[in-house]
Design a protein around this motif. Structure first.
Motif, mmCIF file in Angstrom:
data_model
loop_
_atom_site.group_PDB
_atom_site.id
_atom_site.type_symbol
_atom_site.label_atom_id
_atom_site.label_comp_id
_atom_site.label_asym_id
_atom_site.label_seq_id
_atom_site.Cartn_x
_atom_site.Cartn_y
_atom_site.Cartn_z
ATOM 1 N N ALA A 267 0.755 -1.217 0.088
ATOM 2 C CA ALA A 267 -0.009 -0.050 -0.045
ATOM 3 C C ALA A 267 0.712 1.123 -0.023
ATOM 4 O O ALA A 267 0.606 2.495 -0.498
ATOM 5 N N THR A 268 2.126 1.198 0.364
ATOM 6 C CA THR A 268 2.885 2.463 0.661
ATOM 7 C C THR A 268 3.810 2.542 -0.840
ATOM 8 O O THR A 268 4.232 3.540 -0.917
ATOM 9 N N VAL A 269 4.336 1.430 -1.150
ATOM 10 C CA VAL A 269 5.291 1.619 -2.121
ATOM 11 C C VAL A 269 4.829 1.545 -3.545
ATOM 12 O O VAL A 269 5.435 1.924 -4.578
ATOM 13 N N LEU A 270 3.405 0.930 -3.690
ATOM 14 C CA LEU A 270 2.947 0.802 -4.958
ATOM 15 C C LEU A 270 2.209 1.939 -5.642
ATOM 16 O O LEU A 270 0.869 1.951 -5.984
ATOM 17 N N GLY A 271 2.667 3.224 -5.165
ATOM 18 C CA GLY A 271 1.734 4.160 -5.536
ATOM 19 C C GLY A 271 2.397 5.398 -4.859
ATOM 20 O O GLY A 271 3.190 5.487 -4.013
ATOM 21 N N PRO A 272 1.998 6.719 -5.358
ATOM 22 C CA PRO A 272 2.492 7.836 -4.546
ATOM 23 C C PRO A 272 2.200 7.997 -3.467
ATOM 24 O O PRO A 272 1.208 7.723 -3.064
ATOM 25 N N PHE A 273 3.139 8.515 -2.449
ATOM 26 C CA PHE A 273 2.848 8.496 -0.984
ATOM 27 C C PHE A 273 3.457 9.731 -0.456
ATOM 28 O O PHE A 273 4.672 9.850 -0.315
ATOM 29 N N THR A 274 2.669 10.694 -0.006
ATOM 30 C CA THR A 274 3.185 11.775 0.504
ATOM 31 C C THR A 274 3.013 11.977 1.952
ATOM 32 O O THR A 274 1.941 12.038 2.416
ATOM 33 N N LEU A 275 4.101 12.268 2.572
ATOM 34 C CA LEU A 275 4.129 12.516 4.144
ATOM 35 C C LEU A 275 4.656 13.876 4.486
ATOM 36 O O LEU A 275 5.402 14.471 3.914
#
Length: 357
Positions: A267-275
């Motif tokens: 869920a965290t690596v297979l798509g953009p993830f902005t923190l």
């Protein structure tokens, strides 16, 4: 993606997951130490069962480890000296801090508690599972959280031994070796430490490696799918497993917490993830190993001091112990990372790999 000083990728979402996993284990162990401190002081306090789910941080670590090994080796597959490069980086990353913490804890116990026997200490330093007498014969080293490193080092040895010219063939070889080991453990009455090393948990590394192949293939998932995966992971983690620990049935753990670790990673690596504050999450990931190694020795020391001086203990005391030791572990992890782990790692890499230094 950037790289850490030890050659590992610093995908922000992976760094975030590293810190989350370490923090979950930290909270889980803080509650355990606080509870048994209360037992010693004759106080029975309620145990928040949901904190037992913090043990799933270990399974998340294993998934991350499988993923990171493949991603970090991507530029090196097929090159001369790849196997040596991998082993040097892994040993430098894991061994110095763990050895220092283990020897420090043994020295503490020789003065203030019952020290571990020599065989247990030497086995811990060699990353060989061994029953610990002071832990009622459980297969744990003096730093009990170090039992996971016995799996990690097995995985690294298999990865190095199965290293091929490409990521896919390497993953297939390592995955097959892990699966055959688990199958042997399920069908045969293996002696220790083989019985330990063939626990189904080792398949969690294989899932992480497989996700690395999916990641490098360019697969990306839409946000709703990834949110659903994260929700499913939480549903698998959060049910109260307190009654199962530390004897969580092996296959049940793999099919709940192991699958949850894969889902969270995907869920965290297979798509953009902005923190927000990505620098802090990177730092949290960087110190996660040091926090993981130091937190149980620190809690043991604080617990021993508290018991020695017979300080009052109740709900407030429990809160002080838990928050204090968790905060202390984070600070200690930061200090150890910056002033021991990083400089020692740089020096050892320069000695072992002078051309890249």
């Amino acid at each position: 993606m950037t790289a850490t000083g030890d050659g590992q990728p610093r995908i922000v979402s992976v760094q975030m997951l590293r810190f989350v996993a370490a923090f979950a284990v930290l909270a889980f162990h803080a509650e355990i130490f606080a509870y048994y401190l209360g037992q010693f002081r004759g106080v029975n306090l309620e145990r928040p069962g949901f904190l037992a789910a913090g043990g799933a941080g270990v399974d998340l670590f294993f998934a991350i480890s499988g993923f990171v090994m493949v991603v970090s080796m991507q530029p090196v597959f097929g090159r001369t000296g790849a196997r040596r490069h991998f082993l040097v980086r892994r040993i430098v990353r894991i061994v110095p801090l763990y050895w220092a913490a283990t020897l420090g804890l043994v020295a503490w116990r020789m003065r203030f508690a019952v020290p571990p026997d020599l065989a247990s200490t030497l086995s811990a330093l060699a990353f060989i599972p061994h029953p610990l007498e002071t832990a009622h014969g459980r297969m744990v080293p003096p730093i009990e959280a170090g039992w996971t490193l016995n799996f990690e080092m097995l995985f690294y040895a298999l990865f190095a031994g199965c290293l091929a010219s490409g990521a896919r063939s390497t993953v297939l070889r390592v995955g097959a070796a892990l699966a055959l080991g688990v199958l042997a453990g399920a069908l045969l009455p293996l002696p220790q430490p083989l019985a330990f090393w063939t626990d189904p948990m080792v398949l969690e590394f294989a899932g992480g490696m497989a996700l690395a192949l999916v990641y490098h293939a360019g697969t990306r998932l839409p946000v709703p799918v990834r949110l659903a995966m994260a929700g499913a992971a939480l549903a698998l983690i959060l049910p109260d497993h307190a009654g199962l620990l530390p004897d969580f049935p092996a296959w049940k753990r793999l099919l709940t917490w192991g699958v949850a670790g894969w889902l969270l990673l995907a869920a965290t690596v297979l798509g953009p993830f902005t923190l927000p504050a990505p620098g802090l999450w990177r730092l949290g990931g960087d110190i996660s190993y040091a926090v993981y190694i130091v937190h149980m020795p620190l809690m043991e020391v604080v617990q021993t001091v508290w018991r020695h001086f017979r300080w009052p203990y109740g709900a407030l005391g429990e809160a002080v112990f838990v928050t204090g030791t968790m905060a202390g572990s984070l600070v200690a992890g930061l200090v150890l990372h910056r002033w021991l782990e990083k400089p020692v790692g740089r020096w050892l890499r320069a000695v072992a790999e002078p051309r890249s230094g």
